[in-house]
Motif scaffolding. Sequence first.
Motif, mmCIF file in Angstrom:
data_model
loop_
_atom_site.group_PDB
_atom_site.id
_atom_site.type_symbol
_atom_site.label_atom_id
_atom_site.label_comp_id
_atom_site.label_asym_id
_atom_site.label_seq_id
_atom_site.Cartn_x
_atom_site.Cartn_y
_atom_site.Cartn_z
ATOM 1 N N LEU A 190 0.823 -1.211 0.000
ATOM 2 C CA LEU A 190 0.000 0.000 0.000
ATOM 3 C C LEU A 190 0.854 1.258 0.000
ATOM 4 O O LEU A 190 0.675 2.148 -0.839
ATOM 5 C CB LEU A 190 -0.931 0.010 1.215
ATOM 6 C CG LEU A 190 -2.163 -0.890 1.178
ATOM 7 C CD1 LEU A 190 -2.975 -0.694 2.450
ATOM 8 C CD2 LEU A 190 -3.028 -0.605 -0.042
ATOM 9 N N PHE A 191 1.793 1.350 0.943
ATOM 10 C CA PHE A 191 2.514 2.619 1.045
ATOM 11 C C PHE A 191 3.573 2.800 -0.043
ATOM 12 O O PHE A 191 3.922 3.920 -0.395
ATOM 13 C CB PHE A 191 3.111 2.831 2.445
ATOM 14 C CG PHE A 191 4.343 2.031 2.778
ATOM 15 C CD1 PHE A 191 5.562 2.287 2.184
ATOM 16 C CD2 PHE A 191 4.290 1.041 3.756
ATOM 17 C CE1 PHE A 191 6.703 1.569 2.524
ATOM 18 C CE2 PHE A 191 5.425 0.320 4.110
ATOM 19 C CZ PHE A 191 6.635 0.590 3.491
ATOM 20 N N ALA B 274 6.764 11.685 2.104
ATOM 21 C CA ALA B 274 7.257 11.776 3.475
ATOM 22 C C ALA B 274 6.762 10.589 4.302
ATOM 23 O O ALA B 274 7.529 9.985 5.072
ATOM 24 C CB ALA B 274 6.806 13.090 4.106
ATOM 25 N N ILE B 275 5.492 10.239 4.142
ATOM 26 C CA ILE B 275 4.926 9.103 4.880
ATOM 27 C C ILE B 275 5.576 7.804 4.426
ATOM 28 O O ILE B 275 5.936 6.943 5.249
ATOM 29 C CB ILE B 275 3.400 9.049 4.685
ATOM 30 C CG1 ILE B 275 2.742 10.270 5.332
ATOM 31 C CG2 ILE B 275 2.822 7.753 5.268
ATOM 32 C CD1 ILE B 275 1.268 10.414 5.027
ATOM 33 N N ASP B 276 5.756 7.656 3.124
ATOM 34 C CA ASP B 276 6.385 6.449 2.591
ATOM 35 C C ASP B 276 7.819 6.302 3.096
ATOM 36 O O ASP B 276 8.267 5.207 3.453
ATOM 37 C CB ASP B 276 6.387 6.483 1.058
ATOM 38 C CG ASP B 276 4.981 6.485 0.483
ATOM 39 O OD1 ASP B 276 4.051 6.111 1.212
ATOM 40 O OD2 ASP B 276 4.817 6.875 -0.687
ATOM 41 N N SER B 277 8.555 7.408 3.114
ATOM 42 C CA SER B 277 9.940 7.388 3.581
ATOM 43 C C SER B 277 9.998 7.032 5.061
ATOM 44 O O SER B 277 10.870 6.260 5.497
ATOM 45 C CB SER B 277 10.599 8.751 3.339
ATOM 46 O OG SER B 277 10.648 9.053 1.966
ATOM 47 N N LEU C 154 -3.293 9.267 2.601
ATOM 48 C CA LEU C 154 -4.149 8.508 3.513
ATOM 49 C C LEU C 154 -3.958 7.008 3.321
ATOM 50 O O LEU C 154 -3.839 6.253 4.292
ATOM 51 C CB LEU C 154 -5.613 8.892 3.309
ATOM 52 C CG LEU C 154 -6.630 8.175 4.215
ATOM 53 C CD1 LEU C 154 -6.309 8.442 5.681
ATOM 54 C CD2 LEU C 154 -8.049 8.617 3.883
ATOM 55 N N VAL C 155 -3.917 6.572 2.058
ATOM 56 C CA VAL C 155 -3.709 5.148 1.763
ATOM 57 C C VAL C 155 -2.339 4.707 2.278
ATOM 58 O O VAL C 155 -2.195 3.634 2.875
ATOM 59 C CB VAL C 155 -3.836 4.882 0.256
ATOM 60 C CG1 VAL C 155 -3.448 3.439 -0.073
ATOM 61 C CG2 VAL C 155 -5.254 5.162 -0.222
ATOM 62 N N SER C 156 -1.334 5.539 2.046
ATOM 63 C CA SER C 156 0.011 5.211 2.518
ATOM 64 C C SER C 156 0.064 5.119 4.037
ATOM 65 O O SER C 156 0.732 4.240 4.597
ATOM 66 C CB SER C 156 1.009 6.270 2.031
ATOM 67 O OG SER C 156 1.156 6.212 0.631
ATOM 68 N N TYR D 220 1.079 1.987 6.292
ATOM 69 C CA TYR D 220 2.084 2.115 7.349
ATOM 70 C C TYR D 220 1.608 1.439 8.629
ATOM 71 O O TYR D 220 2.366 0.716 9.291
ATOM 72 C CB TYR D 220 2.359 3.591 7.578
ATOM 73 C CG TYR D 220 3.276 3.921 8.726
ATOM 74 C CD1 TYR D 220 4.565 3.404 8.808
ATOM 75 C CD2 TYR D 220 2.864 4.797 9.734
ATOM 76 C CE1 TYR D 220 5.412 3.731 9.856
ATOM 77 C CE2 TYR D 220 3.703 5.131 10.781
ATOM 78 C CZ TYR D 220 4.974 4.604 10.835
ATOM 79 O OH TYR D 220 5.809 4.931 11.877
ATOM 80 N N ASN D 221 0.354 1.638 8.982
ATOM 81 C CA ASN D 221 -0.183 1.045 10.202
ATOM 82 C C ASN D 221 -0.316 -0.471 10.099
ATOM 83 O O ASN D 221 -0.239 -1.174 11.112
ATOM 84 C CB ASN D 221 -1.528 1.678 10.545
ATOM 85 C CG ASN D 221 -1.381 3.037 11.196
ATOM 86 O OD1 ASN D 221 -1.199 3.146 12.398
ATOM 87 N ND2 ASN D 221 -1.432 4.098 10.390
#
Length: 218
Positions: free
Chosen positions: A70-71, A193-196, A78-80, A84-85
């Motif tokens: 997903l991420f 940023a979230i993916d990283s 939001l999907v990423s 992450y969770n």
Amino acid sequence: MEVEVFDRNSTSDPIIGAAAYNLVIGLTLAWGFAINWFMVTNIDPKSIANISPWVFFIGYFASCFFGIYLFSKSNNPLVSFVGYNFVVVPFGLIINLVVSRYDAELVSEAIRITGLVTIGMMCLGTIFPEFFRKISGALTIALLLVIVVELVEIFVFGIHHGVLDWIVVLIFCGYIGYDWGRANQIPKTLDNAIDSAAALYMDIINLFLRILRILGRK
């Protein structure tokens, strides 16, 4: 869904400033660590240990791989974050099982060392991104080799050599430098940023678990 996060050279998404980009990475990491802390303090490790090993590991890997998919593929923040969770929660179960075996003071020491090493490797990743990019292939091969050796040692010979923990620590130090370096090479968007942060989270947790294991032997 688009190309994987670290292969993105351009984007149509809004670009955010470097400070905001790094802040989002930090907040995302903090969220993952907070979830893990909550799980450790509120879930009885015995209840996790009572789960069938096959059910546990199938669920663990299914959740992790789904989250990574997903991420790494999505350009929707939001999907990423949801992906992450899906990684953070199963990692939290493992952390819960591991830290329950050690004294709280030792765990705190491992957290402190992990934090200092992470900051140091991020600095090196910023200064020498090309170096870490060049060794990324070697890191992957080394990690796969260590995993195979560990599995053979544990399931065939019933032993574990401590030197392997040190090797894994070095490998994930390299991965932190590599992932931080390439995080700053891609477009600075909220999703990136979230993916990283998700990639760094897995590096940092693996580093922490090995450092804890090394300290525990002492």
